[in-house]
Design an enzyme around this catalytic site. Sequence first.
Site, mmCIF file in Angstrom:
data_model
loop_
_atom_site.group_PDB
_atom_site.id
_atom_site.type_symbol
_atom_site.label_atom_id
_atom_site.label_comp_id
_atom_site.label_asym_id
_atom_site.label_seq_id
_atom_site.Cartn_x
_atom_site.Cartn_y
_atom_site.Cartn_z
ATOM 1 N N VAL A 124 0.819 -1.220 0.000
ATOM 2 C CA VAL A 124 0.000 0.000 0.000
ATOM 3 C C VAL A 124 0.851 1.269 0.000
ATOM 4 O O VAL A 124 0.353 2.349 -0.276
ATOM 5 C CB VAL A 124 -0.979 0.012 1.189
ATOM 6 C CG1 VAL A 124 -1.937 -1.168 1.112
ATOM 7 C CG2 VAL A 124 -0.261 0.016 2.530
ATOM 8 N N LYS A 125 2.124 1.145 0.367
ATOM 9 C CA LYS A 125 3.084 2.258 0.346
ATOM 10 C C LYS A 125 2.519 3.527 0.989
ATOM 11 O O LYS A 125 2.641 4.626 0.447
ATOM 12 C CB LYS A 125 3.548 2.543 -1.087
ATOM 13 C CG LYS A 125 4.331 1.389 -1.718
ATOM 14 C CD LYS A 125 4.835 1.755 -3.096
ATOM 15 C CE LYS A 125 5.697 0.644 -3.692
ATOM 16 N NZ LYS A 125 4.906 -0.552 -4.064
ATOM 17 N N ARG A 126 1.961 3.383 2.153
ATOM 18 C CA ARG A 126 1.398 4.517 2.854
ATOM 19 C C ARG A 126 2.479 5.240 3.656
ATOM 20 O O ARG A 126 3.533 4.697 3.944
ATOM 21 C CB ARG A 126 0.266 4.075 3.786
ATOM 22 C CG ARG A 126 -0.921 3.426 3.084
ATOM 23 C CD ARG A 126 -1.584 4.385 2.114
ATOM 24 N NE ARG A 126 -2.896 3.910 1.714
ATOM 25 C CZ ARG A 126 -3.214 3.456 0.510
ATOM 26 N NH1 ARG A 126 -2.299 3.403 -0.417
ATOM 27 N NH2 ARG A 126 -4.440 3.055 0.234
#
Length: 316
Positions: free
Chosen positions: A104-106
């Site tokens: 998700v690369k949040r």
Amino acid sequence: MIQKLIRKIQKTNAPIVVGLDPTLKFVPEYIKQAAFEEYGETLEGAAEAVWQYNKGIVDAVCDLVPAVKPQIAMYEQFGIPGLAAFKKTVDYCKGKDLVVIADVKRGDIGSTSEAYAVGHLGGVQVGSKFCRGFDEDFVTVNPYLGSDGIKPFLKVCAEEKKGIFVLVKTSNPSSGELQDRLVKGAGENGERPLYEIVGEQVAAWGAEYMPEEGNYSYVGAVVGATYPEQGRILRELMPRAFILVPGYGAQGGKGADLVHFFREDGLGAIINSSRGIIAAYQQEKYARFGERGYADAARAAVLDMREDIASALESR
């Protein structure tokens, strides 16, 4: 959860994570046609096709691999129906006892990162009830807002015994535009590449978040297979971090590139392959399976990948 991941890697002898990154061009025509007949050529139809495609792959490989990695953007492109397919995929994989690493690369300011963290790894209070959102086991996070963006995830990881993989040196060709920039005032020679500084910070975060047993932290790192030399350096800088390694197969990484990512105990890394597995039937090597045998082609690709990695590790 890091201990479960390690146990499953040891059981399967496959430090492999299958990237469930579907696009409609990967989905066989017969699956798309069936979905479109039921839901029309709509977002709902696309999401149904993706879900059925994922299910076939998971059924074919779940006994061979410890983990899967769905990339949320591939589902978000189909709007709310796509996110529903993402959630169904997560739940189905967990029902198969697979570890789910959500790509998700949040990473944002503190309050926003807190919402991301509880939405993906924890839960929220809704009136008198505690409800879970996506409920994955690990997520990928972007560290470039600093500790403010990471600490909310660390808090939830400690509470839930889950984990994160922090982007350190990514596999894409342009990653060096920023990640390889030399930072003045760091290192013996007065400058060091940024990815090394991020790696040291990952090691520092990880030292604070260790499980009660084992030698690996809840805090892992993402380091691309396409940069094996950097992988060697980062392995030394982050001795207790599990490394998620994208870039195998379709992006050019191969087993021989991977040995530096592993520790001497043969653990410490898990290698991702996405379209190299889920779209294997479209490759000449696996064309014999045909599109109706797409899941069998994926299984064959996993077996070949496992052999390639094992051979590389044995010869190091």
